[in-house]
Design an enzyme around this catalytic site. Structure first.
Site, short mmCIF file in Angstrom:
data_model
loop_
_atom_site.label_atom_id
_atom_site.label_comp_id
_atom_site.label_asym_id
_atom_site.label_seq_id
_atom_site.Cartn_x
_atom_site.Cartn_y
_atom_site.Cartn_z
N GLY A 38 1.36 101.51 29.69
CA GLY A 38 2.79 101.80 29.72
C GLY A 38 3.22 102.57 30.95
O GLY A 38 2.71 102.36 32.06
N VAL A 39 4.13 103.50 30.75
CA VAL A 39 4.71 104.25 31.87
C VAL A 39 3.65 105.13 32.54
O VAL A 39 3.67 105.34 33.76
CB VAL A 39 5.95 105.04 31.39
CG1 VAL A 39 5.61 106.21 30.51
CG2 VAL A 39 6.81 105.46 32.56
N ASP A 40 2.72 105.63 31.76
CA ASP A 40 1.63 106.46 32.27
C ASP A 40 0.81 105.70 33.33
O ASP A 40 0.58 106.19 34.45
CB ASP A 40 0.74 106.85 31.06
CG ASP A 40 -0.24 107.95 31.35
OD1 ASP A 40 -0.16 108.55 32.44
OD2 ASP A 40 -1.09 108.22 30.49
N THR A 128 8.28 105.83 22.57
CA THR A 128 8.85 104.62 21.96
C THR A 128 8.14 103.33 22.37
O THR A 128 8.59 102.24 22.01
CB THR A 128 10.35 104.49 22.27
OG1 THR A 128 10.53 104.33 23.67
CG2 THR A 128 11.12 105.69 21.78
N TYR A 131 3.22 104.49 21.34
CA TYR A 131 3.19 105.48 20.25
C TYR A 131 4.11 105.12 19.08
O TYR A 131 4.09 105.79 18.05
CB TYR A 131 3.51 106.88 20.78
CG TYR A 131 2.32 107.57 21.44
CD1 TYR A 131 1.11 106.91 21.64
CD2 TYR A 131 2.40 108.91 21.85
CE1 TYR A 131 0.03 107.53 22.24
CE2 TYR A 131 1.32 109.54 22.44
CZ TYR A 131 0.14 108.86 22.64
OH TYR A 131 -0.93 109.49 23.23
P1 ADP Z 1 4.27 106.19 24.63
O1 ADP Z 1 2.78 106.12 24.52
O2 ADP Z 1 4.79 107.62 24.74
O3 ADP Z 1 4.96 105.38 23.58
P2 ADP Z 1 4.75 104.10 26.64
O4 ADP Z 1 4.50 104.17 28.10
O5 ADP Z 1 3.96 103.11 25.85
O6 ADP Z 1 4.59 105.59 26.08
O7 ADP Z 1 6.28 103.79 26.38
C1 ADP Z 1 7.33 104.71 26.57
C2 ADP Z 1 8.51 103.97 27.13
O8 ADP Z 1 8.35 103.79 28.52
C3 ADP Z 1 8.73 102.56 26.55
O9 ADP Z 1 10.09 102.43 26.24
C4 ADP Z 1 8.36 101.65 27.71
O10 ADP Z 1 9.10 100.45 27.68
C5 ADP Z 1 8.76 102.50 28.88
N1 ADP Z 1 8.17 102.18 30.19
C6 ADP Z 1 7.05 101.49 30.49
N2 ADP Z 1 6.89 101.42 31.82
C7 ADP Z 1 7.93 102.07 32.39
C8 ADP Z 1 8.36 102.35 33.73
N3 ADP Z 1 7.66 101.94 34.80
N4 ADP Z 1 9.51 103.06 33.91
C9 ADP Z 1 10.23 103.50 32.86
N5 ADP Z 1 9.89 103.28 31.58
C10 ADP Z 1 8.76 102.58 31.35
#
Ligand code: ADP
Length: 181
Positions: A38-40, A128, A131
């Protein structure tokens, strides 16, 4: 529509948080701070190894980062100067303290940023994705926490941005921000 809380602009944009040119972007990390999906994963890929090196040092010092807490590193190769890493709750149905933990994740990220006198910060929609926190509840907690923070804490923020990856998420945040701010 642009919304203000006191002197702080609350902004919401559909996009990729790794491109945001702000003082800090917030990472929805996990307690091990070793990157992930994901974003991480996107933040670590775009920011380079410097961020992971700093995360490893932090974990060596404090152990795992509890959900709801936040730490700060440099921004590596990102346009943002800093990354604030926080851990949201894993959704288990809502009766294991998830709303309070999610609220803390936003609040403590803002608190850490204000300690560093940051003027702009961008948040993804914490918890969202992987998790599993339902977006319609999470956006209410997110916007409520930011609004509470701005009204109750000393800070330097001129702009707080929510960066929503999908149009669906963007529309949920837009609806809530227009309604409660
Ligand atoms: P968590 O484990 O906290 O749920 P995720 O990364 O799986 O974290 O998702 C959190 C949100 O970040 C999701 O809504 C996902 O669509 C969004 N996301 C994923 N990649 C990016 C990005 N590059 N920039 C912004 N939001 C993102």
């Amino acid at each position: 529509m642009l919304k203000m809380v006191g002197n702080t602009l609350i902004n919401y944009i559909q996009g990729d948080i790794t491109s945001e040119k702000v003082d800090a972007i917030v990472n929805a990390a996990n307690s091990g701070l070793m990157g992930g999906g994901g974003v991480d994963g996107a933040i670590h890929r775009a920011g380079g190894h410097q961020i992971l090196d700093e995360c490893k040092k932090i974990i060596a010092n404090i152990g795992r980062l509890p959900a709801g807490e936040a730490v700060i590193t440099g921004g590596g190769n990102l346009p943002a100067k800093f990354v604030i890493h926080t851990v949201g709750p894993v959704w288990h149905g809502g009766d294991r303290g998830e709303p309070q933990i999610l609220k803390n994740a936003y609040f403590n990220s803002l608190k850490l940023g204000s300690k560093h006198e940051l003027e702009s910060i961008a948040f993804p929609s914490i918890s969202t994705g992987i998790y599993g926190y339902p977006i319609e509840n999470a956006c209410l907690v997110a916007v409520g926490s930011v609004s509470d923070f701005l009204k109750s804490e000393k800070h330097y923020y001129k702009e707080i941005r929510f960066i929503l990856f999908s149009e669906k998420d963007y529309l949920y945040y837009k609806g809530i921000i227009e309604k409660i701010i």
